[in-house]
Write an enzyme that holds these catalytic residues in place. Structure first.
Site, PDB file in Angstrom:
ATOM      1  N   TYR A  32     -31.557  17.174   3.030  1.00  0.00           N
ATOM      2  CA  TYR A  32     -29.973  17.290   2.900  1.00  0.00           C
ATOM      3  C   TYR A  32     -29.649  16.010   3.526  1.00  0.00           C
ATOM      4  CZ  TYR A  32     -25.157  17.985   4.359  1.00  0.00           C
ATOM      5  OH  TYR A  32     -23.801  17.929   4.260  1.00  0.00           O
TER       6      TYR A  32
ATOM      7  N   ILE B 195     -20.877  13.388   2.651  1.00  0.00           N
ATOM      8  CA  ILE B 195     -20.826  14.413   3.098  1.00  0.00           C
ATOM      9  C   ILE B 195     -19.952  15.499   2.345  1.00  0.00           C
ATOM     10  CG2 ILE B 195     -20.304  16.044   5.167  1.00  0.00           C
ATOM     11  CD1 ILE B 195     -21.919  14.067   6.626  1.00  0.00           C
TER      12      ILE B 195
ATOM     13  N   VAL C 146     -21.514  15.987  -1.257  1.00  0.00           N
ATOM     14  CA  VAL C 146     -22.473  16.825  -1.272  1.00  0.00           C
ATOM     15  C   VAL C 146     -22.081  18.258  -1.078  1.00  0.00           C
ATOM     16  CG1 VAL C 146     -24.663  17.754   0.058  1.00  0.00           C
ATOM     17  CG2 VAL C 146     -24.299  15.139  -0.522  1.00  0.00           C
ATOM     18  N   GLU C 147     -21.129  18.504  -0.213  1.00  0.00           N
ATOM     19  CA  GLU C 147     -20.537  19.721   0.265  1.00  0.00           C
ATOM     20  C   GLU C 147     -19.912  20.497  -0.674  1.00  0.00           C
ATOM     21  OE1 GLU C 147     -21.712  21.804   2.695  1.00  0.00           O
ATOM     22  OE2 GLU C 147     -22.644  20.296   3.801  1.00  0.00           O
ATOM     23  N   THR C 148     -18.832  19.623  -1.406  1.00  0.00           N
ATOM     24  CA  THR C 148     -17.838  20.482  -2.201  1.00  0.00           C
ATOM     25  C   THR C 148     -17.306  19.618  -3.415  1.00  0.00           C
ATOM     26  OG1 THR C 148     -15.977  19.616  -1.074  1.00  0.00           O
ATOM     27  CG2 THR C 148     -17.095  21.694  -0.404  1.00  0.00           C
TER      28      THR C 148
END
Length: 345
Positions: free
Chosen positions: A326, A129, A132-134
């Site tokens: 996602y 997570i 994927v996010e940053t």
């Protein structure tokens, strides 16, 4: 031919025009959000609930700027593009993110082990997570959050589903969050939609789910990896992650006559493994007999559509971002990370 004097005068005139245009463009963004409808009511609510003087909230809003690029970012594309799982997947399940993810895992191995023990969330899912996010903090966003949220709260573009109320609520949460923490509302940077920190929490999620993982008395999702890791784990736990329940299960479609019925619930787990099998979907993975699954459609542009069965924990991941693409990308990345790390160790 222009003389040097004429060229000099022309240059000055051009510079003056350009400066004037720049000032006008800048002024165009200087909307006084404090005068917008609902601003005063929000300020009064914050005063009543958080003890923040209404005048301070309105002064913050006076300093917020309209961001045309944010308005543009939430507008639908002029030409409708075909959803393509392959293209989406390749943005996230790719060598660089896998390599950096294993490095992040190794550097924070003890913290991830503790988070898994405390919350029951697999380490690889937490790492995926954040990846994927940053990309593990490399891209946390360059938009001033106050500007982004004010723009989307008070200047949400017409012609689509109006989400201004959501962003107004997040703006209120953001101001409350900054009042409670070390964050300076005039300096915090994030995504164009107002998500912040390594795990890209919206302000309301920071307030509701972020935890002080390192025990220093401050929740810092920007600089404390331990806080970020524990907060992502807490978010998934609170939203119902259950050990032993399925995430994603590979499938083979043996017949297609029941596809409309199976796809109707979308991401909501609805069918038991036995019912899936009866309706022509063979499961290539472990599931519990009584757990519910959803058939997830992965459209691939002009290529043949792919399918996967999403279990209870697949649905939990969609609480982080309400998208089947996602959730599947996160879970595929988590599998790739675990495989790579196991190979290296």
């Amino acid at each position: 031919m222009l003389t040097p004097i004429i060229r000099s005068i022309a240059s000055i005139l051009i510079s003056t025009v350009l400066c004037t245009q720049a000032v006008r463009a800048q002024d165009a963004n200087k909307v006084n959000f404090a005068n917008q409808q609902q601003a005063a009511a929000m300020a009064e609510r914050l005063q009543a609930k958080e003890g923040i003087p209404a005048s301070e909230t309105l002064e913050l809003l006076r300093q917020a700027e309209l961001l045309p690029q944010v308005v543009k970012a939430v507008q639908p594309a002029k030409t409708k593009s075909v959803r393509n799982w392959d293209r989406y997947r390749n943005n996230f399940v790719e060598p660089y993110r896998i390599r950096k993810g294993v490095e992040f895992w190794e550097a924070n191995a003890d913290t991830l082990k503790e988070a898994e023990a405390h919350y029951g969330i697999p380490q690889e899912v937490i790492v995926a997570i954040i990846g994927v996010e940053t990309i593990y903090g490399q891209h946390i966003g360059n938009y001033r959050v106050l500007d982004s949220l004010a723009t989307l709260a008070f200047a949400y573009p017409a012609g689509q589903r109006d989400r201004s109320e959501f962003f107004l609520s997040e703006l209120e949460s953001f101001i409350a969050l900054c009042n409670k923490t070390h964050l300076n509302a005039l300096e915090v940077k994030g995504s164009y939609a107002g998500a912040i920190g390594l795990g890209q929490f919206m302000p309301s999620s920071w307030i509701a789910y972020a935890v002080d993982g390192d025990g220093d008395g401050v929740v810092d999702l920007f600089n404390s990896r331990r806080d970020a890791i524990f907060s992502v784990a807490n978010f998934l736990k609170v939203h119902g992650w259950e050990n032993g329940k399925a995430t994603r299960v590979l499938v083979e479609i043996e017949r297609t006559d029941n596809l409309p019925e199976l796809l109707a619930p979308d991401i909501v787990p609805t069918f038991t493994p036995a019912v899936m099998q009866e309706k022509g979907v063979a499961l290539n993975g472990d599931t519990l007999p009584d757990e519910k699954l959803a058939l997830i459609e992965l459209v691939r542009g002009d290529a043949e559509t792919a399918y996967v069965a999403g279990g209870h924990n697949f649905y939990v991941v969609t609480r982080y971002n309400r998208s089947s693409f996602y959730a599947n990308a996160v879970l595929e990345l988590s599998e790739a990370l675990k495989l790579r790390r196991d190979m290296l160790n």
